[in-house]
Design an enzyme around this catalytic site. Structure first.
Site, PDB file in Angstrom:
ATOM      1  N   HIS A   1      23.258 -39.080  -6.050  1.00  0.00           N
ATOM      2  CA  HIS A   1      22.031 -39.871  -5.626  1.00  0.00           C
ATOM      3  C   HIS A   1      21.095 -40.642  -5.550  1.00  0.00           C
ATOM      4  O   HIS A   1      19.999 -41.141  -6.017  1.00  0.00           O
ATOM      5  CB  HIS A   1      20.967 -39.151  -4.472  1.00  0.00           C
ATOM      6  CG  HIS A   1      21.165 -37.611  -3.964  1.00  0.00           C
ATOM      7  ND1 HIS A   1      20.897 -36.471  -3.939  1.00  0.00           N
ATOM      8  CD2 HIS A   1      22.848 -37.299  -3.172  1.00  0.00           C
ATOM      9  CE1 HIS A   1      21.492 -35.806  -3.267  1.00  0.00           C
ATOM     10  NE2 HIS A   1      22.546 -35.773  -3.263  1.00  0.00           N
TER      11      HIS A   1
ATOM     12  N   HIS B   1      33.443 -37.505  -0.155  1.00  0.00           N
ATOM     13  CA  HIS B   1      33.611 -37.390  -2.072  1.00  0.00           C
ATOM     14  C   HIS B   1      32.712 -36.352  -1.657  1.00  0.00           C
ATOM     15  O   HIS B   1      32.546 -34.500  -2.439  1.00  0.00           O
ATOM     16  CB  HIS B   1      32.628 -38.134  -1.884  1.00  0.00           C
ATOM     17  CG  HIS B   1      34.205 -38.852  -3.660  1.00  0.00           C
ATOM     18  ND1 HIS B   1      33.481 -39.251  -5.093  1.00  0.00           N
ATOM     19  CD2 HIS B   1      35.411 -39.197  -3.590  1.00  0.00           C
ATOM     20  CE1 HIS B   1      34.690 -39.907  -5.464  1.00  0.00           C
ATOM     21  NE2 HIS B   1      35.273 -39.857  -4.447  1.00  0.00           N
ATOM     22  N   ASN B   2      31.969 -36.075  -1.151  1.00  0.00           N
ATOM     23  CA  ASN B   2      30.183 -34.605  -1.910  1.00  0.00           C
ATOM     24  C   ASN B   2      30.438 -33.679  -1.040  1.00  0.00           C
ATOM     25  O   ASN B   2      31.337 -33.338  -0.174  1.00  0.00           O
ATOM     26  CB  ASN B   2      28.747 -35.599  -1.123  1.00  0.00           C
ATOM     27  CG  ASN B   2      28.783 -35.854   0.209  1.00  0.00           C
ATOM     28  OD1 ASN B   2      29.579 -35.765   1.138  1.00  0.00           O
ATOM     29  ND2 ASN B   2      27.408 -37.026   0.304  1.00  0.00           N
TER      30      ASN B   2
ATOM     31  N   CYS C   1      31.504 -41.816  -0.064  1.00  0.00           N
ATOM     32  CA  CYS C   1      30.638 -40.812  -1.037  1.00  0.00           C
ATOM     33  C   CYS C   1      30.387 -39.701   0.426  1.00  0.00           C
ATOM     34  O   CYS C   1      30.582 -38.491   0.021  1.00  0.00           O
ATOM     35  CB  CYS C   1      29.721 -41.108  -1.451  1.00  0.00           C
ATOM     36  SG  CYS C   1      29.379 -42.156  -2.852  1.00  0.00           S
TER      37      CYS C   1
ATOM     38  N   VAL D   1      37.293 -44.693  -1.013  1.00  0.00           N
ATOM     39  CA  VAL D   1      38.342 -43.626  -0.373  1.00  0.00           C
ATOM     40  C   VAL D   1      37.327 -43.907   1.134  1.00  0.00           C
ATOM     41  O   VAL D   1      35.660 -44.271   1.122  1.00  0.00           O
ATOM     42  CB  VAL D   1      38.235 -42.835  -0.291  1.00  0.00           C
ATOM     43  CG1 VAL D   1      37.289 -41.680  -0.357  1.00  0.00           C
ATOM     44  CG2 VAL D   1      38.960 -41.774   0.786  1.00  0.00           C
TER      45      VAL D   1
ATOM     46  N   ALA E   1      27.172 -45.378   5.613  1.00  0.00           N
ATOM     47  CA  ALA E   1      26.094 -46.428   6.864  1.00  0.00           C
ATOM     48  C   ALA E   1      27.258 -47.647   7.496  1.00  0.00           C
ATOM     49  O   ALA E   1      27.211 -47.694   8.121  1.00  0.00           O
ATOM     50  CB  ALA E   1      25.065 -47.149   5.722  1.00  0.00           C
TER      51      ALA E   1
ATOM     52  N   ILE F   1      25.574 -31.581   2.242  1.00  0.00           N
ATOM     53  CA  ILE F   1      24.416 -31.526   3.072  1.00  0.00           C
ATOM     54  C   ILE F   1      24.130 -31.746   2.980  1.00  0.00           C
ATOM     55  O   ILE F   1      23.595 -32.952   2.944  1.00  0.00           O
ATOM     56  CB  ILE F   1      24.072 -30.937   1.254  1.00  0.00           C
ATOM     57  CG1 ILE F   1      24.722 -29.837   0.370  1.00  0.00           C
ATOM     58  CG2 ILE F   1      22.592 -30.453   1.860  1.00  0.00           C
ATOM     59  CD1 ILE F   1      24.501 -29.308  -0.504  1.00  0.00           C
TER      60      ILE F   1
ATOM     61  N   GLU G   1      37.038 -51.809   2.744  1.00  0.00           N
ATOM     62  CA  GLU G   1      36.899 -50.951   1.563  1.00  0.00           C
ATOM     63  C   GLU G   1      37.908 -51.100   0.932  1.00  0.00           C
ATOM     64  O   GLU G   1      39.280 -50.882   0.965  1.00  0.00           O
ATOM     65  CB  GLU G   1      37.234 -49.312   2.642  1.00  0.00           C
ATOM     66  CG  GLU G   1      37.800 -48.207   1.835  1.00  0.00           C
ATOM     67  CD  GLU G   1      36.028 -47.994   1.478  1.00  0.00           C
ATOM     68  OE1 GLU G   1      36.401 -47.969   0.341  1.00  0.00           O
ATOM     69  OE2 GLU G   1      35.643 -48.276   2.097  1.00  0.00           O
TER      70      GLU G   1
ATOM     71  N   ALA H   1      21.804 -46.713   0.509  1.00  0.00           N
ATOM     72  CA  ALA H   1      21.156 -46.187   0.203  1.00  0.00           C
ATOM     73  C   ALA H   1      19.875 -47.350  -1.167  1.00  0.00           C
ATOM     74  O   ALA H   1      19.309 -46.779  -1.666  1.00  0.00           O
ATOM     75  CB  ALA H   1      21.298 -44.803  -0.615  1.00  0.00           C
TER      76      ALA H   1
END
Length: 523
Positions: free
Chosen positions: A452, A93-94, A90, A86, A18, A97, A38, A486
């Site tokens: 999540h 990282h992820n 995420c 980083v 975000a 999907i 960051e 989130a």
């Protein structure tokens, strides 16, 4: 050496999914200055981060904060909750999907007091997303996964879906289906189209009004009375720095670190803050409560030949099943892993097949009914928070029953041609585990996370004492402080939530700009 004090219009904490979006959109106005802070390094020269297929190498590495759970009496107490250190967060990282949320998911948000977050509005923001989201390219679709899609559809009695997002983009959704996933990537190179790649890389060296501070750890939001005025942080060289915000501080540090930072700043449950030596500045009991996740379990088989190596990221397809006819949404989801995803099965004593000879299905719970809590154990900003997800503690047993049903359906898929022809034997839990009690026990002990976490700064109406932010994402009772990640989700979307986080970032930027025009409403 970083300057010890600086001032900008907006300070964004967290250069993740975000935060990247908000930094891009706010700096579209050349007269607006933004500092994006960051905790991790730049991702532009990190090949193993940019190459999507290498995602597993990033987990449990120097780029992972590596949060863990407290003891889980009814689940797995050894889950590593990877959170990215980083640029891109995420989304660096992820597996990228990418599902749009379902209309009913957003109906749930509105019902929970999140006015303005209805399906039509959120989908309009999802239309703006800059990431390159496409179904898995044909060259990346290997023969085994194609056979799995066919068998999953046959065994579960569901249709094959060519593009899941095409079913949700204009207010709809889907109840069930099997198919290759949509991924945020460049199918020609296999590189990520993460939030940082799509929103930050094109502007970082171009827009003079954007400052990106890397390797900088924020440990406190600065308050002047009821107004947030900036943040205090430690730069990569060890220098203590103060970054002031003329207009707003925006926390986009994720569902773990946004509430953690609020609590370290004295914003949270006053009694609990005093217990760890933090003087309360603003009593807000909902901070850290309502911790959500998508739990999953795993079943593994040995294949009778090597798994074909053409793939996007070794988890290229999914199966959705609906068991509850009273709700149009699926209530059971499976990923297929084309590798031995064995972090938890090894711990239970199962030996993995030789490299290249394993395939897994991971039944997961789209709308878990178990709720947890995040809390501090110390006033030390370096101490990791406690994460108590309270897995499988819902009183009616819905979550455990979902995993049990998932393991049974997975076995049916493995017994159905053409996928059956790839299977040599079931490795975990193994054919000897047959009874519902045994399967459920295994399913809980082998449970994992789909990474999540959400809900710990819940958005809600003015009369909801558990809400942390209002529907404009402003922290209740304070001015100049907003949360946009989130952690504000009132409920988790049914599928993978990255698109919802990106859309939230897009809308958050609009809300910030609107409130800048009417400052009396900005706090």
């Amino acid at each position: 050496m970083a300057p010890t004090e600086s001032t900008y219009d907006y300070v964004i904490v967290g250069g993740g999914t975000a935060g990247s979006v908000i930094a891009n959109r706010l700096t579209e106005d050349p007269g607006t200055t933004v500092c994006l802070i960051e905790g991790g390094p730049d991702d532009r020269d990190l090949e193993h981060v940019l190459r999507l297929r290498d995602w597993l190498s990033v987990l449990d590495s120097e780029l992972d904060y590596g949060y863990t759970t407290v003891e889980q009496p009814r689940g797995n107490s050894n889950i590593l909750h990877s959170r990215a250190r980083v640029l891109g967060g995420c989304s660096s990282h992820n597996t990228l999907i990418s599902f749009r949320p379902f209309a009913e998911d957003l109906d749930d948000w509105v019902a929970a007091g999140a006015d303005g977050w209805d399906n039509a509005t959120v989908q309009s923001y999802a239309d703006r997303i800059k990431c390159n989201i496409v179904p898995v390219a044909e060259k990346d679709r290997n023969a085994m996964v194609k056979d799995w899609v066919s068998s999953a559809a046959e065994a579960a009695g569901v249709p094959v879906v060519e593009d899941f997002n095409a079913l949700t983009s204009h207010g709809g959704g889907f109840s069930e289906g099997a198919g290759f996933l949509s991924i945020s990537y460049d199918p020609y190179t296999g590189y990520r189209s993460s939030a940082s790649v799509a929103y930050l890389h094109p502007i970082m060296d171009v827009r003079d009004n954007l400052t990106v501070m890397l390797e900088t750890w924020v440990d406190r939001v600065l308050l002047d009375g009821d107004r947030a005025t900036g943040v205090s942080a430690t730069a990569g060289d060890g220098t203590r720095v103060t970054v002031n915000a003329r207009r707003e501080v925006i926390l986009s540090a994720g569902a773990v670190d946004s509430p953690r930072l609020l609590m370290l700043s004295g914003i949270g449950n006053a009694g609990e803050l005093r217990e760890v030596g933090i003087e309360p500045r603003h009593d807000l009991p909902g901070v850290g409560e309502h911790l959500l996740d998508h739990p999953e379990s795993i079943i593994m088989w040995e294949t009778d030949r090597p798994v074909p190596r053409n793939t996007v990221m070794d988890s290229d397809a999914a199966l959705f099943v609906r068991r509850d006819d009273s709700d149009p949404r699926p209530d059971l989801m499976f990923h297929i892993y084309q590798i031995p995803f064995d972090d938890n099965t090894k711990r239970l004593g199962y030996e993995s097949p030789p490299d290249g000879y394993a395939v897994c299905m991971t039944p997961n719970i789209p709308r878990s009914r178990s709720f947890g809590k995040l809390y501090l154990t110390s006033d030390d900003p370096q101490a990791k928070p406690a994460l108590d997800f309270r897995y499988f503690t819902d009183p009616d047993g819905h979550d455990e029953r979902t995993i049990l049903d998932g393991l049974k359906i997975a076995r049916e898929v493995a017994a159905t041609e053409p996928f059956r022809s790839w299977i040599k034997r079931e490795v975990a839990p193994g054919p000897g585990v047959r009874s519902d009690e045994e399967l459920a026990e295994y399913g809980r002990r082998a449970a994992h996370t789909v990474y999540h976490p959400a809900g710990t700064c819940k958005m809600g109406a003015a009369d909801d004492d558990t809400a942390v932010v209002d529907p404009r994402l402003r922290v209740r009772g304070l001015r100049g402080l907003r949360v946009a990640d989130a952690s504000v989700f009132p409920t988790l979307p049914t599928p993978n939530p990255m698109v919802t986080v990106l859309a939230l970032g897009e809308r958050a930027a609009d809300l910030v700009r609107e409130d800048a025009l009417t400052p009396e409403d900005a706090g």
